[in-house]
Design a protein around this motif. Structure first.
Motif, short mmCIF file in Angstrom:
data_model
loop_
_atom_site.label_atom_id
_atom_site.label_comp_id
_atom_site.label_asym_id
_atom_site.label_seq_id
_atom_site.Cartn_x
_atom_site.Cartn_y
_atom_site.Cartn_z
N ASP A 125 30.06 125.96 38.49
CA ASP A 125 30.50 125.19 37.34
C ASP A 125 31.61 125.92 36.57
OD1 ASP A 125 29.76 122.71 35.67
OD2 ASP A 125 29.70 124.30 34.16
N ASP A 126 31.45 127.21 36.37
CA ASP A 126 32.48 127.99 35.68
C ASP A 126 33.80 127.97 36.45
OD1 ASP A 126 30.71 128.62 33.66
OD2 ASP A 126 30.36 130.68 34.33
N TYR A 127 33.70 128.07 37.77
CA TYR A 127 34.90 128.04 38.61
C TYR A 127 35.64 126.71 38.42
CZ TYR A 127 37.84 127.88 42.78
OH TYR A 127 38.92 127.76 43.62
N LEU A 128 34.89 125.61 38.44
CA LEU A 128 35.52 124.30 38.30
C LEU A 128 36.08 124.09 36.90
CD1 LEU A 128 32.93 122.15 40.28
CD2 LEU A 128 35.18 122.90 41.07
N GLY A 270 35.04 117.18 28.93
CA GLY A 270 34.54 117.85 27.74
C GLY A 270 33.21 117.26 27.33
N SER A 271 32.74 117.63 26.14
CA SER A 271 31.43 117.17 25.67
C SER A 271 31.38 115.67 25.45
CB SER A 271 31.08 117.89 24.36
OG SER A 271 32.07 117.65 23.38
N ASP A 272 32.54 115.04 25.26
CA ASP A 272 32.59 113.59 25.06
C ASP A 272 32.77 112.83 26.37
OD1 ASP A 272 35.16 114.35 25.64
OD2 ASP A 272 36.07 113.43 23.86
N GLY A 273 32.79 113.56 27.49
CA GLY A 273 32.92 112.92 28.79
C GLY A 273 34.35 112.67 29.22
N VAL A 274 35.31 112.93 28.35
CA VAL A 274 36.72 112.72 28.68
C VAL A 274 37.27 113.97 29.35
CG1 VAL A 274 39.01 112.25 27.71
CG2 VAL A 274 36.98 111.14 26.75
N PRO A 275 38.05 113.82 30.43
CA PRO A 275 38.63 115.01 31.08
C PRO A 275 39.37 115.88 30.07
CG PRO A 275 38.99 113.08 32.43
CD PRO A 275 38.40 112.59 31.14
N ALA A 276 39.01 117.15 30.04
CA ALA A 276 39.56 118.05 29.03
C ALA A 276 40.03 119.37 29.62
CB ALA A 276 38.52 118.32 27.94
N GLY A 277 39.53 119.71 30.80
CA GLY A 277 39.88 120.99 31.39
C GLY A 277 41.19 120.92 32.15
N PRO A 278 41.65 122.08 32.62
CA PRO A 278 42.86 122.10 33.45
C PRO A 278 42.63 121.36 34.76
CG PRO A 278 41.80 124.26 33.42
CD PRO A 278 41.09 123.42 32.40
N SER A 279 43.70 120.85 35.34
CA SER A 279 43.61 120.07 36.57
C SER A 279 43.65 120.98 37.79
CB SER A 279 44.76 119.07 36.62
OG SER A 279 44.74 118.33 37.82
N GLY A 280 42.82 120.66 38.78
CA GLY A 280 42.80 121.44 40.01
C GLY A 280 43.05 120.56 41.23
#
Length: 348
Positions: A125-128, A270-280
């Motif tokens: 999970d941390d990796y993703l 993110g916590s609201d379910g909306v994509p928030a992290g960097p893209s892979g």
């Protein structure tokens, strides 16, 4: 009277025995140091763990090719029996060494229905969450099967809980599809790769033409169209036999042909379910048994995918070296058919 030489001999035996007891056990994973090449300085972690398709053989060979021919440092992880230290594909709840993902530039995964403890899942999970690239092979579409009361239940194949963005689990959300079906007849109809329309110029297909990719595993069924920004690269022509020159089957199985590999991107919510992290970047193939790796075209597809996923397509050769490293006699796919008594250190 006991003579001094006899006492010395006894002491030597005692020291040897104590040394044998306290010597550290070999790591329950395989570390392959890279050499010179485009991959020098990059770290690839390959995660095996399936009961059927010998991912422990396939990923060991892929890791050796990446390291020996291309310079990547590779760490190959396995399902391990904690009592014997042996590779045990049926052991669904233990893949030690996932901490290696903390320094990984690429995760290659070929697990099937794993139910890993939270501490091990957290490493994935941390990796993703860092938006790092993923290559998923064969049963990675159904990589996990985690009970609903667990922290990482949403990774499970077919997940239908409150985290709507994770509908159908890791396979669908990250890779683009979960387990659907055997589209070809399992064990009776093999797979021939046909380049998808408008895909020939993709870097992953460099040095590959129609018919180069073949494997005895059958085509998996997927839902069409694939989600979001998925781009099919190779379609799987179902063959009416288990040889590369078997004739294609007639009828609906090849009309349309199912994608057997595609690329896409992901971004963790993110916590609201909306994509928030960097893209892979993601490359997914429904091929990937160890016997599929006997095909140079299949090996080249996987190698090229690793380069592309890490953003190294500019240094990818026109026809990459994919020669098998060392002895490679993969076992046929099937349940309970893995080689017994093997430890990671035996695979050097």
């Amino acid at each position: 009277m006991i003579r001094l030489p006899a006492i010395a001999a006894v002491l030597a035996l005692c020291v040897t025995a104590v040394t044998a007891v306290v010597s550290p056990a070999a790591d329950p994973w395989l570390a392959i140091e890279g050499g010179d090449g485009p991959g020098k300085g990059k770290h690839v972690v390959l995660i095996s763990g399936d009961e059927e398709y010998r991912s422990e053989e396939a990923l060991t060979q892929l890791g050796k090719i990446l390291a020996k021919h291309h310079g990547f440092k590779c760490t190959v992880l396995y399902a391990i029996d904690p009592i014997t230290g042996e590779i045990s594909p049926n052991k669904q709840d233990n893949i030690p060494g996932l901490e290696a993902l903390r320094t990984a530039d690429l995760m290659v995964i070929a697990t099937r229905f794993r139910n890993l403890p939270d501490a091990q899942m957290k490493e994935i999970d941390d990796y993703l969450r860092a938006g790092k690239p993923v290559v998923g092979m064969r049963t990675a579409t159904h990589a996990f099967n985690i009970p609903n009361d667990r922290a990482y239940a949403h990774y499970g194949n077919g997940y239908g809980g409150d985290k709507k963005e994770w509908a159908d689990g890791f396979g669908r959300f990250i890779l683009g599809e979960k387990w659907i079906s055997h589209h070809g007849h399992h064990g009776g109809e093999s797979t021939l790769g046909i380049i998808a329309p408008d895909a020939q110029d993709h870097p992953i297909l460099r040095g590959i033409k129609d018919g180069d990719i073949w494997g005895p595993t059958d085509v998996y069924g997927v839902r069409l169209p694939l989600p979001a920004d998925s781009q099919p690269l190779v379609l799987g022509q179902v063959l009416a036999g288990m040889k590369v020159d078997s004739a294609p089957v007639t009828g609906a199985k090849n009309n349309p042909m199912m994608p057997i590999c595609w690329v896409k991107t992901y971004s963790m919510p993110g916590s609201d379910g909306v994509p928030a992290g960097p893209s892979g970047r993601v490359f997914t193939t429904t091929m990937g048994s160890s016997t599929d790796m006997l095909s140079a075209g299949t090996r080249r597809m996987l190698l090229n995918a690793c380069y592309w996923a890490m953003g190294l397509e500019k240094v990818l050769p026109e026809k990459s070296i994919v020669d098998v490293v060392g002895p490679f006699e993969p076992l046929a796919f099937g349940f309970n058919g893995a080689k017994k008594g093997v430890k990671p250190a035996d695979l050097q």
